[in-house]
Design a protein around this motif. Structure first.
Motif, short mmCIF file in Angstrom:
data_model
loop_
_atom_site.label_atom_id
_atom_site.label_comp_id
_atom_site.label_asym_id
_atom_site.label_seq_id
_atom_site.Cartn_x
_atom_site.Cartn_y
_atom_site.Cartn_z
N PHE A 178 0.79 -1.22 0.00
CA PHE A 178 0.00 0.00 0.00
C PHE A 178 0.83 1.28 0.00
O PHE A 178 0.31 2.36 0.23
CB PHE A 178 -0.95 0.00 1.20
CG PHE A 178 -1.96 -1.12 1.14
CD1 PHE A 178 -3.02 -1.05 0.25
CD2 PHE A 178 -1.83 -2.23 1.94
CE1 PHE A 178 -3.93 -2.08 0.16
CE2 PHE A 178 -2.74 -3.27 1.86
CZ PHE A 178 -3.80 -3.20 0.97
N VAL A 205 -0.64 3.93 -2.58
CA VAL A 205 -1.98 4.47 -2.31
C VAL A 205 -2.04 5.21 -0.97
O VAL A 205 -2.99 5.97 -0.72
CB VAL A 205 -3.06 3.38 -2.36
CG1 VAL A 205 -3.16 2.79 -3.76
CG2 VAL A 205 -2.84 2.30 -1.32
N ARG A 218 -1.82 9.92 2.71
CA ARG A 218 -2.63 9.60 3.87
C ARG A 218 -1.82 9.68 5.15
O ARG A 218 -0.68 9.24 5.21
CB ARG A 218 -3.21 8.18 3.75
CG ARG A 218 -4.16 7.99 2.60
CD ARG A 218 -5.53 8.52 2.89
NE ARG A 218 -6.19 7.77 3.93
CZ ARG A 218 -6.88 6.64 3.73
NH1 ARG A 218 -6.99 6.15 2.51
NH2 ARG A 218 -7.46 6.03 4.73
N GLY A 247 -6.74 1.37 -7.01
CA GLY A 247 -7.99 1.38 -6.26
C GLY A 247 -8.39 -0.02 -5.85
O GLY A 247 -7.92 -1.01 -6.39
N GLN A 269 -10.23 1.86 -0.86
CA GLN A 269 -9.60 3.12 -1.28
C GLN A 269 -10.63 4.03 -1.94
O GLN A 269 -11.63 3.56 -2.47
CB GLN A 269 -8.47 2.83 -2.28
CG GLN A 269 -7.35 1.98 -1.74
CD GLN A 269 -6.59 2.65 -0.62
OE1 GLN A 269 -6.41 3.87 -0.63
NE2 GLN A 269 -6.15 1.86 0.35
N HIS A 304 -8.27 10.17 -6.63
CA HIS A 304 -7.07 9.95 -5.82
C HIS A 304 -5.80 10.31 -6.57
O HIS A 304 -4.89 10.96 -6.02
CB HIS A 304 -7.04 8.48 -5.40
CG HIS A 304 -6.14 8.18 -4.25
ND1 HIS A 304 -6.06 6.93 -3.68
CD2 HIS A 304 -5.27 8.94 -3.57
CE1 HIS A 304 -5.19 6.95 -2.68
NE2 HIS A 304 -4.69 8.16 -2.61
N THR A 327 -10.66 10.52 1.48
CA THR A 327 -9.99 9.27 1.83
C THR A 327 -10.91 8.07 2.08
O THR A 327 -10.44 6.94 2.11
CB THR A 327 -9.14 9.47 3.10
OG1 THR A 327 -10.01 9.78 4.22
CG2 THR A 327 -8.14 10.59 2.92
N ARG A 330 -13.25 4.84 2.18
CA ARG A 330 -13.43 3.69 1.30
C ARG A 330 -14.87 3.54 0.83
O ARG A 330 -15.14 2.79 -0.11
CB ARG A 330 -12.96 2.41 1.99
CG ARG A 330 -13.65 2.08 3.30
CD ARG A 330 -12.98 0.89 3.96
NE ARG A 330 -13.70 0.44 5.15
CZ ARG A 330 -13.41 -0.68 5.80
NH1 ARG A 330 -12.42 -1.45 5.38
NH2 ARG A 330 -14.08 -1.03 6.87
#
Length: 563
Positions: free
Chosen positions: A287, A290, A294, A329, A333, A339, A417, A419
């Motif tokens: 991850f 992605v 964050r 994705g 996500q 994103h 952010t 999901r």
């Protein structure tokens, strides 16, 4: 690809050459009008998936579950969730997938089960129950065992009234962690794996698989570790022993693929999971890319150079004897075009095509999440009450209810952010609820832009994002260098252009992408006379006439340099 294809030292495997498509069944297609997606609905849409050129479908959990965490809390590993259909429906789905020359992999969720699973029902019944040790218990007389936190908020320990002891749950309290140190637990897991493999599934995506091993001393987390407990949870002492045991006893006996969800695993640790000589997993979802923007649930700025450097490190980490996944994705996500691209009207289609171009020409098995091929966007949430996610409920309780964060601040970050953006129903056409369901309301609201963004319109438009995916997948299937070729970033310091080469023997391809809303000049002799294999801008000529290439906003090209 032929059996004689050059692989530059890589072992030839069907799953390296495959392109995968993830289905989140609750949100894909509802066949019976109850507002919830189901297996018959998936069957109805298989031609849509096959026509893209997809090789493998990854089906998110379809098992019997009380849905505390949308199916990731499994009550019965050998039963299909009632809302999704029956085992006969699943068998028909598998048959229909194979008839279209595709394969199916399913989720393996065995770090934890549901607290309604028969194992836990027995385990919590008494301290001397034969299945007590299937889960992780600590004496309640001593108080909470340590300061481990749950990913969904609060403590990772729950006191059970039946015996007064605490059980461990890294996720919701209805998701108690299994005790993998118990030989019987591992035997049960291996048996259920064989059950599905013998049915004909082609492998597993393994949910939070690095967490299965526990340090039974349970030391407290430090202040820094509390910010990212996944690093500790993913470093249990027997993890790789377990994975090698699983491979030896189950996986090595089938022609299957495995991909582990690898939260807490660093780039440097990746080879421990995927080096072929270690005989553990085939690949993992790392991850690092992605999560660049964050900080937990909070959003932060990300630079293109950071993303490119991360991709390069991941590629270097697996070397010639390991393999990566490529994804932007999934069900956990936000939407990829928000994103990593630009969801504004002027750039949504171009940037979605640019992201597709990047994913499908990199080294590693690409995973497309449902709706990415349409450029589906984040949902415009205006209230925390609109979210379904158990994680959001935990954040609200931990931060808003305690006065640490305002509701407005949490909502602002979640709009970038959360999901739940990826879990809104698939948009099939311009009819009510996007053609997802005939019910008055879907289980989660459909994005209001479904009249403009939907599969029916995309399939009818030769220049759509969907058809760009089709062209890219066909190019990848026909071009060994895009699978087995080496990868090198050729503009690592550029903050607007992502340019990389794939080389296999005498074949060299270059992907160049403008990650901005402004025209950018690329001045490299390598492009003079190059053949344009694919472009997301229909105005692009088939050959680059000179050394200067002006990339239009969010333009992406794949070139074969002149010899």
């Amino acid at each position: 690809m032929s059996e004689t294809v050059d692989t530059a030292g890589q072992t030839k495997r069907w799953w390296k050459e495959a392109v995968a498509y993830q289905i989140y069944p609750r949100s894909f297609a509802d066949s019976n009008g109850d507002g919830i997606g189901d297996i018959p609905g998936i069957i109805e849409k298989l031609d849509y998936i096959a026509d893209m050129g997809i090789d493998v479908i990854w089906l998110s959990p379809h098992f019997d579950s009380p849905n505390a965490d949308n199916g990731y809390d499994i009550r019965d590993y050998r039963k299909v969730m009632n809302e999704f259909g029956t085992m006969a429906d699943f068998d028909r789905l598998l048959s229909e997938i194979k008839q279209r020359n595709m394969r199916l992999i399913i989720d393996l969720v065995v770090n934890h089960s549901s607290d309604e699973h028969e194992w836990f029902v027995e385990s919590r019944a008494s301290r001397d129950n034969p299945k007590r040790d299937y889960y992780i218990w600590r004496n309640g007389a001593k108080g909470v065992p340590n300061n481990f936190t749950s990913f969904f908020g609060g403590s990772a320990w729950e006191k059970d009234e039946a015996t007064g002891d605490y059980y461990l749950h890294y996720f919701a309290k209805k998701q108690p962690d299994l005790n993998w140190d118990n030989d019987e637990v591992r035997a049960e897991v291996y048996d259920l794996m064989r059950f599905w493999l013998d049915k004909g599934v082609s492998g597993f995506r393994m949910d939070v698989i690095p967490f299965i091993s526990k340090n039974f001393d349970f030391p407290d987390l430090s202040e820094d570790e509390l910010k990212d407990p996944a690093v500790v949870y993913a470093s249990g002492p027997r993890l790789h022993e377990y994975l090698q045991d699983m491979n030896r006893k189950v996986l090595s006996h089938y022609d299957c693929m495995t991909v582990g969800e690898a939260a807490g695993v660093s780039e440097a640790q990746t080879p421990l999971f995927v080096d072929e000589a270690r005989k553990e997993l085939d690949m993992i979802f790392n991850f690092a890319v992605v999560m660049l923007d964050r900080d937990g649930w909070r959003w932060k700025e990300r630079r293109l150079t950071d993303m490119k450097a991360t991709f390069a490190r991941l590629d270097q980490a697996v070397g010639e004897t390991g393999w990566n996944t490529v994804f932007l994705g999934n069900h956990d996500q936000p939407r990829a075009v928000n994103h990593f691209g630009d969801a504004r009207l002027a750039f949504r289609e171009l940037s979605a095509k640019a992201l597709a171009t990047m994913m499908l020409t990199m080294r590693g098995t690409p995973f497309i999440y449902q709706g990415e091929e349409l450029g589906m966007t984040n949902f415009p949430f205006t209230s925390l009450d609109q979210f379904d996610d158990i994680e959001v409920r935990g954040l609200r309780e931990d931060f808003v209810a305690t006065g640490k964060v305002s509701e407005e601040d949490l909502l602002w970050h979640l709009n970038k952010t959360s999901r739940d953006h990826a879990r809104t129903p698939m948009q099939w056409d311009e009819s009510e609820n996007g053609g997802f369901t005939t019910a008055e309301n879907a289980w989660l609201a459909v994005n209001p832009n479904y009249k403009d963004i939907n599969a029916k319109a995309a399939c009818a438009d030769e220049n759509s994002i969907y058809h760009h995916y089709r062209k890219l997948i066909a190019l990848r299937h026909a071009t060994p260098a895009l699978v087995y070729g080496s990868y090198r970033d050729i503009a690592p310091e550029d903050e607007q252009i992502f340019a990389f080469e794939r080389v296999l023997g005498d074949e060299r391809l270059i992907t160049i992408i403008n990650f901005s809303g402004e025209p950018v000049m690329w001045d490299e002799k390598t492009v003079e006379g190059a053949e344009v294999l694919i472009s997301n801008d229909q105005r692009r000529d088939k050959t680059i006439p000179g050394v200067e290439l002006t990339l239009l906003p969010w333009e992406a090209v794949v070139l074969r340099p002149a010899q």
